[in-house]
Design a protein around this motif. Structure first.
Motif, short mmCIF file in Angstrom:
data_model
loop_
_atom_site.label_atom_id
_atom_site.label_comp_id
_atom_site.label_asym_id
_atom_site.label_seq_id
_atom_site.Cartn_x
_atom_site.Cartn_y
_atom_site.Cartn_z
N LEU A 41 0.85 -1.19 0.00
CA LEU A 41 0.00 0.00 0.00
C LEU A 41 0.89 1.24 0.00
N THR A 42 0.32 2.34 -0.42
CA THR A 42 1.06 3.60 -0.35
C THR A 42 0.84 4.23 1.02
N SER A 43 1.66 5.21 1.28
CA SER A 43 1.54 5.93 2.55
C SER A 43 0.13 6.50 2.71
N ALA A 44 -0.37 7.10 1.62
CA ALA A 44 -1.70 7.73 1.68
C ALA A 44 -2.78 6.69 2.01
N GLU A 45 -2.67 5.53 1.37
CA GLU A 45 -3.66 4.49 1.62
C GLU A 45 -3.63 4.02 3.07
N LEU A 46 -2.42 3.79 3.55
CA LEU A 46 -2.28 3.37 4.94
C LEU A 46 -2.83 4.44 5.87
N SER A 47 -2.48 5.67 5.56
CA SER A 47 -2.91 6.79 6.38
C SER A 47 -4.43 6.83 6.47
N GLU A 48 -5.08 6.63 5.34
CA GLU A 48 -6.55 6.69 5.33
C GLU A 48 -7.14 5.49 6.07
N ARG A 49 -6.65 4.29 5.76
CA ARG A 49 -7.24 3.11 6.38
C ARG A 49 -7.03 3.08 7.88
N LEU A 50 -5.86 3.52 8.30
CA LEU A 50 -5.56 3.42 9.73
C LEU A 50 -5.89 4.70 10.48
N GLN A 51 -6.35 5.72 9.74
CA GLN A 51 -6.66 6.99 10.39
C GLN A 51 -5.46 7.50 11.18
N ALA A 52 -4.32 7.47 10.55
CA ALA A 52 -3.11 7.93 11.23
C ALA A 52 -2.40 8.94 10.35
N SER A 53 -1.58 9.76 10.96
CA SER A 53 -0.89 10.80 10.21
C SER A 53 0.21 10.19 9.35
N PRO A 54 0.56 10.87 8.24
CA PRO A 54 1.67 10.41 7.41
C PRO A 54 2.95 10.23 8.22
N ALA A 55 3.14 11.09 9.19
CA ALA A 55 4.35 10.98 10.02
C ALA A 55 4.38 9.65 10.76
#
Lengths: 159, 159
Positions: free
Chosen positions: B49-63
């Motif tokens: 997955l890309t960072s953006a996808e992970l960020s969205e699915r996990l509701q977590a910041s890119p950092a």
DNA sequence: CGCTCATTTCACAAATTTGTGAAGTTAAGG
DNA sequence: CCTTAACTTCACAAATTTGTGAAATGAGCG
């Protein structure tokens, strides 16, 4: 030349090992003080020490020892014994600590397997993700079984 | 009836598994966000997955994602790939994540063995404590070897 | 029945870990 | 080159963990 003062001997020869091995264990996820207590017990004559002895050797408060022992007791690595007619408690390493600890590991793996199999079901093995979860479970089940066999083999090893 | 919206589907069917399995992993000592990222990748179509996808699915910041991936990358569970001609990075689960992760476990055991054997030496195997440390090393060496064999056996298993 | 000492529990301070927003960096695309 | 998108790093706030001293508990002893 050997050192005759037990505590001095502990500080010079034993403590370095205790602290290093405790660090190894902590790195692997065990609570810090629990690691220190466990490592310290490992080096003791009978695999057992009192709270006061641990407190002195590890330079930690009785409260900290108490907490660590409670944890080690919960995970079945240490049992608490009472010298009859004393109000001191001895914290005794389980005879086959390593063996029983790895048996526990087996239980952890089992919990993972439950989670993974339920997950594969929920996600659906008609999807790539679901299949990957199922395959993970299959691999871990293979390892779990293998671990179980290994432990059996250790038990029945020639002395 | 299946759900056609990928994200909604993720939330309803996949997320509960991801969070629960991540909790299992965290309990076993893995960093929380790293556990979540790993579990999430496990459920994805390509294991990537890309960072953006992970960020969205996990509701977590890119950092947070970045930190988790750095860790997973260090321990060799994830590799970072670049779709040529895109500025997105894909975080790809190593093909045999579980296998290689357990190989790493083997290395951890090896470090313990070094510590234990050096410790037995320093304490002296003429003492009960030193002997207990030595015996610990012997048991763990037996398990390490067994684990190694198990992994070999998995590799050469019939398909 | 208290008394006393060993251990545990509690409240809290210190240290560590965790995650965030914002600034910084890097590289694709004009 | 310059813009901009994508990720990383940084500084910090929140949460968690860890260990301590002090009070509480409770088991043996008189």
């Amino acid at each position: 030349m050997a050192d005759d003062d037990p505590l001095e001997d502990y500080e010079e020869r034993v403590s370095p090992f205790v602290e290093r091995f405790a660090a190894d264990l902590t790195e692997a996820g065990m609570q810090r003080m629990a690691s220190r207590v466990f490592a310290c017990l490992l080096t003791s004559d009978d695999g057992a020490l009192t709270s006061a002895e641990l407190s002195e050797r590890l330079q930690a408060s009785p409260a900290a020892i108490s907490g660590a022992v409670r944890y080690l007791s919960q995970v079945g690595m240490v049992s608490r014994q009472r010298d009859p007619g004393s109000r001191r408690e001895r914290y005794q390493l389980h005879h086959d600590v390593w063996y029983t600890t790895l048996l526990n590991r087996d239980q952890v793996l089992n919990r993972w397997l439950v989670t993974l199999n339920a997950g594969a079901e929920a996600i659906g093995t008609d999807t790539p993700g679901g299949r990957r979860v199922r395959e993970s479970a299959e691999f871990l089940e293979f390892m779990r079984k293998g671990l179980e066999d290994l432990l059996k083999r250790w038990q029945s090893r020639p002395p």
